[in-house]
Design a protein around this motif. Structure first.
Motif, mmCIF file in Angstrom:
data_model
loop_
_atom_site.group_PDB
_atom_site.id
_atom_site.type_symbol
_atom_site.label_atom_id
_atom_site.label_comp_id
_atom_site.label_asym_id
_atom_site.label_seq_id
_atom_site.Cartn_x
_atom_site.Cartn_y
_atom_site.Cartn_z
ATOM 1 N N SER A 150 -7.191 -1.695 7.057
ATOM 2 C CA SER A 150 -8.008 -0.793 8.013
ATOM 3 C C SER A 150 -7.280 0.233 8.502
ATOM 4 N N GLN A 151 -5.785 0.138 8.941
ATOM 5 C CA GLN A 151 -4.830 1.167 9.071
ATOM 6 C C GLN A 151 -4.689 2.152 8.083
ATOM 7 N N LEU B 204 0.774 -1.220 0.104
ATOM 8 C CA LEU B 204 0.111 -0.209 -0.165
ATOM 9 C C LEU B 204 0.864 1.237 -0.051
ATOM 10 N N THR B 205 1.830 1.264 0.530
ATOM 11 C CA THR B 205 2.766 2.509 0.932
ATOM 12 C C THR B 205 3.505 2.670 -0.509
ATOM 13 N N ASP C 173 -11.809 1.158 2.662
ATOM 14 C CA ASP C 173 -13.154 0.861 3.348
ATOM 15 C C ASP C 173 -13.276 -0.550 3.478
ATOM 16 N N LYS C 174 -13.730 -0.976 4.393
ATOM 17 C CA LYS C 174 -14.127 -2.738 4.583
ATOM 18 C C LYS C 174 -14.694 -3.226 3.621
ATOM 19 N N GLY C 175 -14.393 -4.157 2.893
ATOM 20 C CA GLY C 175 -14.980 -4.923 2.030
ATOM 21 C C GLY C 175 -14.465 -4.377 0.651
ATOM 22 N N GLY D 224 -3.930 -10.355 9.144
ATOM 23 C CA GLY D 224 -2.748 -9.247 8.994
ATOM 24 C C GLY D 224 -3.154 -8.729 7.841
ATOM 25 N N ALA D 225 -3.609 -8.696 6.660
ATOM 26 C CA ALA D 225 -3.734 -8.089 5.751
ATOM 27 C C ALA D 225 -4.911 -7.136 5.887
ATOM 28 N N ALA D 226 -6.064 -7.519 6.497
ATOM 29 C CA ALA D 226 -7.145 -6.945 6.797
ATOM 30 C C ALA D 226 -6.715 -5.753 7.754
#
Length: 308
Positions: A231-232, A206-207, A236-238, A225-227
């Motif tokens: 989230s951090q 992501l970075t 958006d969830k999902g 861990g990926a979730a």
């Protein structure tokens, strides 16, 4: 009158000897590592299974600490103790030949549990109790492919590269992908089964600004861990689908909360019961199947409540 008494005494002595044989049954169990969530469930279930036998079966657990040499030494110690059977959850599925040879030479029944040795032609007296990892990869990827509409980018979190569960689950994923040319693999790296490693990898991607529509993890811990990383990062969830394997309590909870889209249930109790039951039968010279397969089952938001 003396003869009947003598026969009765003999019969009683044989009966007690038979009972003692079962009560004294000892099985050595070498686990690849104790510090693994799913393997902990497997070990605890094996212990519970051993306690269900009428006269009890004693298990001696050893932690190989992901060390091939240590695991071989543990097996050799079991042999020197003259245990009735040995159960091994192998550290490295490509390095089981010495374990197999040692057990066969000693004439002690050997059961490989959860991880099938790479050598598919195991000798007599050696049995595998496991689940077909190819199916796990196929099931999780087919579910994602349907949800993605057959297009998009994915990243794959691999387990331990020395473990053929990693190889076969990933192979199952890629066999499904062969039918979907519009789904591309953006990244593929090992998180060695660990939650924090899965989190670190996804955070790094992501970075780096990488874009992906789904995370395909070889187990639930890396998927969780990926979730956490998504989230951090404020994703958006999902919006990014996440798939795991195992159906651990934490994995089931993640699906219920919407943090994971799907998992594939690997039956720890089924594998544990199968391995101990098979070891006991082999120690008693009873017939067994050389390959005992425990089926996988798909876990979705719709059926998650049916799993424990």
């Amino acid at each position: 009158m003396k003869t009947p008494i003598r026969f009765t005494a003999l019969a009683l002595s044989l009966m007690f000897a038979s009972g003692a044989a079962l009560a004294d049954m000892k099985i050595g169990v070498s686990m690849s590592q104790f510090d693994d969530t799913w393997l902990t469930y497997l070990r605890e279930s094996m212990d519970k299974k051993a306690k269900t036998y009428p006269d009890g079966v004693q298990l001696q657990f050893e932690d190989a600490r992901s060390d091939v040499v240590k695991q071989l030494s543990q097996v050799e110690n079991f042999i020197s103790q003259k245990v009735d059977a040995i159960v091994v959850n192998p550290v490295d599925t490509a390095a089981t030949r010495k374990i197999t040879d040692a057990a066969v030479k000693a004439g002690i029944p050997l059961v490989y549990v959860n991880r099938r040795p790479d050598d598919l032609k195991l000798p007599k007296g050696v049995v595998t109790v496991a689940s077909n990892d190819l199916e796990a990869g196929e099931m999780q990827m087919q579910y994602l492919a349907d949800k993605m509409g057959g297009k998009g980018d994915i990243v794959i979190l691999l387990g331990d590269l020395a473990n053929n569960s990693t190889t076969n689950r990933t192979k199952g994923v890629k066999e499904v992908l062969a039918k979907y040319p519009n789904i591309k693999i953006e990244q593929e790296q090992t998180g060695t089964w660990l939650r924090d490693k899965g989190m670190t990898l996804v955070n790094d991607w992501l970075t780096q600004g990488r874009k992906f529509d789904a995370v395909v993890a070889n187990n639930d811990e890396m998927a969780i861990g990926a979730a956490m990383a998504l989230s951090q990062a404020g994703v958006d969830k999902g919006s990014v689908l996440i798939a795991g394997v195992d159906g651990t309590p934490d994995g089931l909870n993640a699906i219920k909360k919407g943090n994971m889209a799907v998992s594939v249930f690997q039956d720890a109790k089924g594998q544990a019961d199968g391995s101990i039951d098979t070891a006991v039968k082999m120690a008693k010279n009873e017939p067994v199947e050389q390959n005992v397969w425990v089926p996988y089952r798909l876990i979705t938001p719709q059926n998650v409540d049916t799993f424990k």
